[in-house]
Scaffold this motif. Structure first.
Motif, PDB file in Angstrom:
ATOM      1  N   SER A  85       4.248   2.913   2.127  1.00 18.34           N
ATOM      2  CA  SER A  85       2.680   2.976   2.006  1.00 18.34           C
ATOM      3  C   SER A  85       2.024   2.453   3.270  1.00 18.34           C
ATOM      4  O   SER A  85       2.430   1.434   3.975  1.00 18.34           O
ATOM      5  CB  SER A  85       2.731   1.676   0.886  1.00 18.34           C
ATOM      6  OG  SER A  85       1.006   1.677   1.055  1.00 18.34           O
ATOM      7  N   ARG A  86       1.255   3.222   3.523  1.00 19.97           N
ATOM      8  CA  ARG A  86       0.411   3.009   4.841  1.00 19.97           C
ATOM      9  C   ARG A  86      -0.204   1.714   4.766  1.00 19.97           C
ATOM     10  O   ARG A  86      -0.525   0.914   5.621  1.00 19.97           O
ATOM     11  CB  ARG A  86      -0.325   4.269   5.298  1.00 19.97           C
ATOM     12  CG  ARG A  86       0.545   5.433   5.802  1.00 19.97           C
ATOM     13  CD  ARG A  86      -0.616   6.598   6.109  1.00 19.97           C
ATOM     14  NE  ARG A  86      -1.227   6.853   5.037  1.00 19.97           N
ATOM     15  CZ  ARG A  86      -0.909   8.268   4.387  1.00 19.97           C
ATOM     16  NH1 ARG A  86       0.194   8.572   4.567  1.00 19.97           N
ATOM     17  NH2 ARG A  86      -1.815   8.359   3.499  1.00 19.97           N
ATOM     18  N   ASN A  87      -0.969   1.486   3.746  1.00 20.94           N
ATOM     19  CA  ASN A  87      -1.689   0.130   3.514  1.00 20.94           C
ATOM     20  C   ASN A  87      -0.846  -0.903   3.555  1.00 20.94           C
ATOM     21  O   ASN A  87      -1.310  -2.035   4.289  1.00 20.94           O
ATOM     22  CB  ASN A  87      -2.362   0.432   2.087  1.00 20.94           C
ATOM     23  CG  ASN A  87      -3.409   1.569   2.181  1.00 20.94           C
ATOM     24  OD1 ASN A  87      -4.604   1.399   2.822  1.00 20.94           O
ATOM     25  ND2 ASN A  87      -3.220   2.537   1.605  1.00 20.94           N
ATOM     26  N   TYR A  88       0.356  -0.958   2.961  1.00 22.40           N
ATOM     27  CA  TYR A  88       1.570  -1.962   3.053  1.00 22.40           C
ATOM     28  C   TYR A  88       1.627  -2.152   4.624  1.00 22.40           C
ATOM     29  O   TYR A  88       1.889  -3.244   5.121  1.00 22.40           O
ATOM     30  CB  TYR A  88       2.621  -1.794   2.133  1.00 22.40           C
ATOM     31  CG  TYR A  88       3.733  -2.512   2.311  1.00 22.40           C
ATOM     32  CD1 TYR A  88       3.854  -3.645   1.211  1.00 22.40           C
ATOM     33  CD2 TYR A  88       4.454  -2.553   3.145  1.00 22.40           C
ATOM     34  CE1 TYR A  88       5.031  -4.584   1.475  1.00 22.40           C
ATOM     35  CE2 TYR A  88       5.897  -3.398   3.313  1.00 22.40           C
ATOM     36  CZ  TYR A  88       5.814  -4.380   2.425  1.00 22.40           C
ATOM     37  OH  TYR A  88       6.860  -5.310   2.476  1.00 22.40           O
ATOM     38  N   GLN A  89       2.026  -1.375   5.204  1.00 21.93           N
ATOM     39  CA  GLN A  89       2.196  -1.369   6.620  1.00 21.93           C
ATOM     40  C   GLN A  89       1.218  -1.917   7.409  1.00 21.93           C
ATOM     41  O   GLN A  89       1.411  -2.678   8.339  1.00 21.93           O
ATOM     42  CB  GLN A  89       2.505   0.023   7.321  1.00 21.93           C
ATOM     43  CG  GLN A  89       3.962   0.971   6.822  1.00 21.93           C
ATOM     44  CD  GLN A  89       3.959   2.396   7.292  1.00 21.93           C
ATOM     45  OE1 GLN A  89       3.495   2.444   8.342  1.00 21.93           O
ATOM     46  NE2 GLN A  89       4.599   3.079   6.412  1.00 21.93           N
ATOM     47  N   VAL A  90      -0.197  -1.772   7.096  1.00 21.10           N
ATOM     48  CA  VAL A  90      -1.293  -2.354   7.809  1.00 21.10           C
ATOM     49  C   VAL A  90      -1.130  -3.879   7.526  1.00 21.10           C
ATOM     50  O   VAL A  90      -1.241  -4.762   8.572  1.00 21.10           O
ATOM     51  CB  VAL A  90      -2.512  -1.903   7.380  1.00 21.10           C
ATOM     52  CG1 VAL A  90      -3.665  -2.743   7.899  1.00 21.10           C
ATOM     53  CG2 VAL A  90      -2.789  -0.430   7.908  1.00 21.10           C
TER      54      VAL A  90
ATOM     55  N   LEU B  99      -2.548   0.763  13.386  1.00 24.95           N
ATOM     56  CA  LEU B  99      -3.134   1.968  13.037  1.00 24.95           C
ATOM     57  C   LEU B  99      -2.692   3.007  14.120  1.00 24.95           C
ATOM     58  O   LEU B  99      -2.477   4.283  13.514  1.00 24.95           O
ATOM     59  CB  LEU B  99      -4.784   2.006  13.109  1.00 24.95           C
ATOM     60  CG  LEU B  99      -5.332   1.063  12.383  1.00 24.95           C
ATOM     61  CD1 LEU B  99      -6.793   1.258  12.121  1.00 24.95           C
ATOM     62  CD2 LEU B  99      -4.918   1.279  10.705  1.00 24.95           C
ATOM     63  N   ALA B 100      -2.594   2.822  15.122  1.00 30.27           N
ATOM     64  CA  ALA B 100      -2.010   3.786  16.175  1.00 30.27           C
ATOM     65  C   ALA B 100      -0.668   4.400  15.758  1.00 30.27           C
ATOM     66  O   ALA B 100      -0.191   5.443  16.301  1.00 30.27           O
ATOM     67  CB  ALA B 100      -1.845   3.307  17.580  1.00 30.27           C
ATOM     68  N   SER B 101       0.188   3.254  15.195  1.00 28.62           N
ATOM     69  CA  SER B 101       1.504   3.605  14.597  1.00 28.62           C
ATOM     70  C   SER B 101       1.809   4.461  13.604  1.00 28.62           C
ATOM     71  O   SER B 101       2.774   4.942  13.141  1.00 28.62           O
ATOM     72  CB  SER B 101       2.646   2.374  14.870  1.00 28.62           C
ATOM     73  OG  SER B 101       2.112   1.470  13.824  1.00 28.62           O
ATOM     74  N   LEU B 102       0.484   4.488  12.822  1.00 28.36           N
ATOM     75  CA  LEU B 102       0.810   5.240  11.516  1.00 28.36           C
ATOM     76  C   LEU B 102       0.514   6.391  11.419  1.00 28.36           C
ATOM     77  O   LEU B 102      -0.145   7.163  12.229  1.00 28.36           O
ATOM     78  CB  LEU B 102      -0.498   4.637  10.472  1.00 28.36           C
ATOM     79  CG  LEU B 102      -0.629   3.064  10.083  1.00 28.36           C
ATOM     80  CD1 LEU B 102      -1.644   2.632   9.302  1.00 28.36           C
ATOM     81  CD2 LEU B 102       0.980   2.653   9.414  1.00 28.36           C
ATOM     82  N   LYS B 103       1.285   7.227  10.515  1.00 32.45           N
ATOM     83  CA  LYS B 103       1.320   8.755  10.319  1.00 32.45           C
ATOM     84  C   LYS B 103       0.364   9.023   9.165  1.00 32.45           C
ATOM     85  O   LYS B 103       0.739   9.116   8.063  1.00 32.45           O
ATOM     86  CB  LYS B 103       2.589   9.171  10.052  1.00 32.45           C
ATOM     87  CG  LYS B 103       3.614   9.093  11.086  1.00 32.45           C
ATOM     88  CD  LYS B 103       4.909   9.927  11.052  1.00 32.45           C
ATOM     89  CE  LYS B 103       5.739   9.487  12.163  1.00 32.45           C
ATOM     90  NZ  LYS B 103       7.203  10.267  11.934  1.00 32.45           N
ATOM     91  N   GLY B 104      -1.226   8.960   9.292  1.00 36.20           N
ATOM     92  CA  GLY B 104      -2.107   9.255   8.369  1.00 36.20           C
ATOM     93  C   GLY B 104      -2.767   8.040   8.470  1.00 36.20           C
ATOM     94  O   GLY B 104      -2.978   7.395   8.988  1.00 36.20           O
ATOM     95  N   THR B 105      -3.933   8.128   7.025  1.00 39.86           N
ATOM     96  CA  THR B 105      -5.000   7.252   7.038  1.00 39.86           C
ATOM     97  C   THR B 105      -4.424   6.327   6.003  1.00 39.86           C
ATOM     98  O   THR B 105      -3.962   6.498   4.952  1.00 39.86           O
ATOM     99  CB  THR B 105      -6.292   7.839   6.467  1.00 39.86           C
ATOM    100  OG1 THR B 105      -6.341   9.119   7.500  1.00 39.86           O
ATOM    101  CG2 THR B 105      -7.336   7.044   6.496  1.00 39.86           C
ATOM    102  N   ALA B 106      -4.845   5.070   6.383  1.00 38.65           N
ATOM    103  CA  ALA B 106      -4.609   3.725   5.664  1.00 38.65           C
ATOM    104  C   ALA B 106      -6.078   3.727   4.866  1.00 38.65           C
ATOM    105  O   ALA B 106      -6.939   3.051   5.366  1.00 38.65           O
ATOM    106  CB  ALA B 106      -4.473   2.724   6.272  1.00 38.65           C
TER     107      ALA B 106
END
Length: 309
Positions: free
Chosen positions: A228-233, A247-254
């Motif tokens: 989950s991208r939001n979890y990663q944030v 955010l720069a390391s995420l693949k996609g939008t949180a």
């Protein structure tokens, strides 16, 4: 059902996963994104179902583009976006319905981590529409032995469950990033659900919907998976990283970041208590540290437990 043509708008991870599900079910699938050279009008010509898997920021521009085209009255628009519009505070389906008042609108939402779906792992979801026949038609398009699809008529509750849990997933990431343990994580998720119900019912959703796949189910999946991208944030912030670096390391939008901001505006307007979401918002704004957010939640006034709201 017989094979039909489905057009997926958005070629991100979720759009690709939905395209794969429709293909597995034997349907003809077209994939469209802004990066492709194919005109939008060509991509949707002759299609029976359009699935919008664009980010929240892209929903209004996409709705405006489709509004300018002549769509068949029997074409179904399925929203697979989880978020809130920052200008109007509308949900994606509300944006679509306002732009295309004569089209049947459905929402697809559930505990559906796109990477797992692309791997062919089993999952379940919900398709909601005010018109049960519409929901049933979309159900038949995506259902397969590896992807179980349920239906309901609470389109707002189904949508808000998937939207609000993104904010809670940021909090869950913080919890795990700080190594607070299973007790703390369980307490957080247990209190997050009634907060989601409180918001949803105030806005017109049914409380029972939040105990289903699009509410509790999605909450558990997103708050417990590093996919989950939001979890990663949340996890990254708890590790002391700056939000921009995470955010720069995420693949996609949180989507939970924008949702937290809009949710606070709604809560202030409607006077809805949102202790968890508000601390997430303050953390994202840089007003407090993860440790201070935890302290603010733990030091709230003592009160009886109400597991419903």
């Amino acid at each position: 059902m017989s094979a039909i043509t489905v057009t997926i708008l958005g070629a991100g991870a979720w759009g690709l996963a939905l395209a794969e599900l429709a293909r597995r079910a034997g349907h003809s699938v077209r994939l469209w994104s802004r990066r492709l050279e194919e005109p939008l009008a060509t991509a949707i010509a002759g299609t029976e179902i359009i699935v919008s898997a664009v980010s929240m920021a892209g929903v209004t521009p996409m709705a405006d583009r489709l509004q300018a085209l002549s769509l068949p009255s029997n074409l179904i628009l399925v929203s697979a976006t989880k978020g809130l519009d920052p200008v109007t505070t509308r949900t994606p389906s509300q944006v679509w319905q306002a732009a295309l008042p004569h089209q049947a609108i459905a929402v697809l939402s559930g505990p559906n981590l796109s990477q797992e779906i692309q791997q062919g792992l089993p999952a379940a979801t919900v398709v909601a529409s005010r018109d049960l026949a519409t929901a049933t038609q979309v159900q038949q398009v995506f259902a397969s032995p590896r992807f179980r699809v349920y239906t309901n008529t609470d389109i707002l509750g189904t949508e808000l469950g998937g939207t609000l849990k993104n904010v809670m997933a940021i909090a869950a990431g913080v919890c795990d990033g700080l190594c607070l343990g299973t007790n703390a994580k369980s307490a957080l998720l247990t209190r997050a659900l009634p907060e989601m119900i409180r918001i949803g019912t105030r806005l017109g959703a049914k409380a029972d919907t939040f105990f289903g796949l699009s509410g509790l189910g999605d909450l558990l999946a997103t708050c417990n998976s590093p996919l989950s991208r939001n979890y990663q944030v949340g996890y990254g912030l708890a590790q002391g990283r700056r939000l921009n670096d995470v955010l720069a390391s995420l693949k996609g939008t949180a989507e939970g970041i924008n949702t937290a901001r809009v949710l606070v505006a709604i809560a202030d307007r409607e006077q809805i208590p949102i202790p968890v979401a508000r601390e997430v918002y303050r953390l994202l704004q840089g007003e407090i540290t993860p440790q201070a957010a935890l302290a603010a939640l733990m030091e709230r006034d003592l009160k009886p437990e109400d597991p419903r709201f």
